[in-house]
Scaffold this motif. Structure first.
Motif, PDB file in Angstrom:
ATOM      1  N   THR A  79      15.738 -61.461  -6.983  1.00  0.00           N
ATOM      2  CA  THR A  79      14.899 -61.124  -8.134  1.00  0.00           C
ATOM      3  C   THR A  79      14.946 -62.255  -9.161  1.00  0.00           C
TER       4      THR A  79
ATOM      5  N   THR B 260      10.986 -62.246  -6.724  1.00  0.00           N
ATOM      6  CA  THR B 260      10.135 -61.758  -7.811  1.00  0.00           C
ATOM      7  C   THR B 260      10.091 -62.756  -8.961  1.00  0.00           C
TER       8      THR B 260
ATOM      9  N   ALA C  84       6.116 -64.341  -3.095  1.00  0.00           N
ATOM     10  CA  ALA C  84       6.614 -64.278  -4.476  1.00  0.00           C
ATOM     11  C   ALA C  84       5.622 -63.563  -5.380  1.00  0.00           C
ATOM     12  N   THR C  85       6.164 -62.953  -6.429  1.00  0.00           N
ATOM     13  CA  THR C  85       5.309 -62.394  -7.476  1.00  0.00           C
ATOM     14  C   THR C  85       5.305 -63.322  -8.690  1.00  0.00           C
TER      15      THR C  85
ATOM     16  N   GLY D 208       8.806 -58.689  -4.459  1.00  0.00           N
ATOM     17  CA  GLY D 208       8.492 -60.045  -4.005  1.00  0.00           C
ATOM     18  C   GLY D 208       7.847 -60.084  -2.632  1.00  0.00           C
TER      19      GLY D 208
ATOM     20  N   GLY E  81       4.126 -59.447  -3.699  1.00  0.00           N
ATOM     21  CA  GLY E  81       3.843 -60.856  -3.405  1.00  0.00           C
ATOM     22  C   GLY E  81       3.226 -61.075  -2.042  1.00  0.00           C
TER      23      GLY E  81
ATOM     24  N   ASN F 240      12.057 -63.601   0.071  1.00  0.00           N
ATOM     25  CA  ASN F 240      11.028 -63.312  -0.922  1.00  0.00           C
ATOM     26  C   ASN F 240      11.668 -63.253  -2.300  1.00  0.00           C
TER      27      ASN F 240
END
Length: 327
Positions: free
Chosen positions: A267, A225, A179-180, A205, A160, A223
């Motif tokens: 996550t 995911t 973020a992803t 992430g 991310g 962060n």
């Protein structure tokens, strides 16, 4: 005798010539081994890759961050130090998954040091258009005294904030609130066919590392995911996808943490299973599981020295879809 003295003088001259030749040869060899180092001062906050912003002279407004990286990418045998003053350098050129530094994230292929004025006052902001930084296989990069933030990858894509395939050293910096993307929903089953499974959320992430990554005196915080995709509806419905793994860092190669904090990362949740489309009999899909490794997910080599990995969380699993059993 006179002849002996003459022979000694000639031998001495020959020895001096040989010493001079050897010294010159060693000097040239040393010069060949010294890599060239070039310093560039970033002098605009504008995100542009126009040639006029790749000049990077002493004149004002001719050296953008993206332009300076493009300049470095054209001279892979040189080392570049990019001095980045206090400010927020927001990425604005849309176009993710492009690898030549034209749009989206900043793509580095060479030997580059990104030197900010401090993590609290110098930041590179992905503006949720793409991840912030992509270190390619050939690259050697040092990132120092800055914050990498607000990166967001497309669905199911990792890293991310940062994607590292090369050699990356992060010093006194912060990787914060990246973020992803989520997993893609499974396709619906048509005409009595089964539904497709949902995809997994993107891994890493904050950072996805498949190269050699060292973090020292740094923070990787808050962060996340992506969540798993929804299972597709069908006679036998698709399963939900799993949440992305590695809220802060997903590592598959070499990762070293030195006096670094990994905190507040998470996550994504698993995606819900799809529902059956059969009105009389059919099985619903299973829910996906939450992503593994709220802080760090590592299948490679991980070394941790005097660091804190605290208050990270994994995502929840999701419910299965509706099932009907014919009686």
């Amino acid at each position: 005798t006179k002849g002996a003295r003459k022979m000694i003088k000639q031998s001495f001259r020959l020895l001096l010539i040989m010493i001079w030749v050897l010294a010159g040869t060693n000097t040239l060899a040393g010069q060949e081994n010294v890599s060239t180092q070039t310093s560039l001062q970033i002098d605009t906050l504008v995100d542009t890759n126009e040639p006029a912003y790749q000049v990077c002279s002493i004149s004002p407004n001719d050296c953008s961050l993206r332009g300076a990286i493009s300049k470095a990418n054209m001279s892979l045998d040189q080392e570049f130090i990019l001095h980045i003053s206090a400010g927020s350098y927001n990425l604005t050129l849309q176009g993710a998954e492009e690898d030549e530094n034209a749009t989206g994230d900043l793509d580095i292929h060479g030997q580059v040091t990104l030197a900010g004025d401090g993590a609290s006052i110098t930041q590179v902001d992905g503006n949720a258009l793409d991840r912030v930084l992509h270190v390619h296989y050939s690259a050697t990069v040092t990132l120092q005294d800055m914050t990498i933030t607000d990166g967001l990858t497309p669905p199911e894509i990792g890293g991310g904030g940062i994607m590292n395939h090369g050699t990356l050293t992060i010093l006194q910096s912060r990787v914060y609130q990246n973020a992803t993307g989520p997993g893609i929903d499974g396709s619906p089953g048509m005409d009595g066919n089964d539904g497709g499974d949902g995809g997994e959320g993107g891994p890493g992430g904050g950072i996805y590392n498949s190269g050699n990554l060292v973090l020292q005196d740094s923070q990787v915080e808050f962060n996340v995911t992506g969540t798993g995709g929804l299972g597709g509806i069908g006679s036998a419905a698709g399963d939900g996808g799993n949440g992305g793994s590695g809220g802060a860092i997903h590592n598959i190669n070499f990762l070293t943490l030195i006096q670094t904090t990994v905190s507040g990362n998470a996550t994504g949740n698993g995606g819900p299973g799809g529902a059956t489309s059969n009105s009389t009999a059919g099985s619903g899909g299973r829910g996906g599981i939450g992503g593994s490794g709220g802080g760090i997910y590592s299948t490679g080599t991980l070394k941790v020295y005097q660091s804190n990995i605290i208050n990270n969380h994994t995502g929840n699993g999701s419910s299965g879809g509706l099932s009907l059993i014919h009686i």
